[in-house]
Design a protein around this motif. Structure first.
Motif: not given
Length: 254
Positions: A214-215, A217-227
């Motif tokens: 993800l982005e 506010d201009g900064t790289p981000a991430r969402r990690i989803v467990l199964g």
């Protein structure tokens, strides 16, 4: 020492292979871990901690399962692994008594914790699914302490019957919903990251394991989803010292 995160095991007497697989995983993978975070829906249903008082004659098998799982977690805790339990949409009545017997601590949803060198937001994930208006209405009621007290005051057989009724209703309702409605709302994800001042979110609930870049506010981000866990495979996130979280599926040996 690594930290492990799991979610959505949905343990219940009717799925013994998942129970055996989890217990083997707990002995093999969690032994020696610094911490274990269980991010909700650990049990398929939880009707109250007084379930632990039922004797071996419990016809449903829920009491025996609960005591066995609590004992296995306590063994890991006694070895030095910090264990954290977060409520899910299936086991929101998990209480302090079960946590104490399991050597665990209840973790609020949401919570920000430090994993490795990073502050990370942990959630079960159901609160992010705001497009599912019917579920969000139920969630609001189910988290109401007064409603919970009324449920816990019911006799155990009535609570067991209610839990089955709610599961059946949920399954029927979900079969008629569009797939995107049951997934997280992207704007809610961004708002949650922004609100808590982090760039990594880890959650379960949707049963859609993935790493989303993800982005924010201009900064790289991430969402990690467990199964979710199945009789032969489970999902974990491992955070080793100095390394980023790693999502992987693991083969289960019962």
């Amino acid at each position: 020492m690594s930290t492990l995160l799991i979610s959505d095991l949905h343990l219940h007497p009717g799925a013994p292979a998942i129970t055996e697989g989890f217990l083997a995983w707990l002995d093999r993978r969690a032994r020696g871990a610094e911490a274990l975070y269980i991010l909700g829906d650990f049990f398929e249903a939880w009707i109250g901690d007084d379930l632990l008082d039922l004797g071996e004659a419990d016809p449903t098998g829920n009491a025996a399962l609960a005591r066995r799982i609590a004992g296995a977690l306590k063994a890991r805790a006694d070895d030095g692994t910090a264990i954290y339990l977060m409520h899910g949409n299936r086991d929101f009545l998990l209480g302090e008594r079960f946590a104490d017997e399991a050597g665990a601590r209840l973790l609020p949803d949401p919570s920000v914790v430090t994993l490795g060198d990073e502050r990370v937001l942990l959630m079960h994930g159901d609160s992010l699914c705001t497009r599912d208006e019917a579920y969000m209405a139920f969630r609001s009621r189910a988290r109401d302490p007064q409603w919970q007290a009324q449920i816990l005051a019911m006799p155990i057989p009535e609570r067991l019957a209610l839990a089955k009724q709610l599961r059946d209703q949920s399954g029927e309702a979900n079969s008629n919903k569009a797939e995107d409605i049951m997934d997280v709302t992207p704007d809610e994800v961004v708002e949650a990251l922004r609100e808590h001042g982090v760039t990594t979110l880890i959650h379960g609930h949707t049963h859609r394991p993935a790493v989303h870049q993800l982005e924010l506010d201009g900064t790289p981000a991430r969402r990690i989803v467990l199964g979710d866990w199945q009789p032969d495979r489970g999902w974990e996130i491992e955070v080793a010292p100095g390394q980023a979280p790693v999502l992987r599926d693991v083969a289960l040996a019962g």
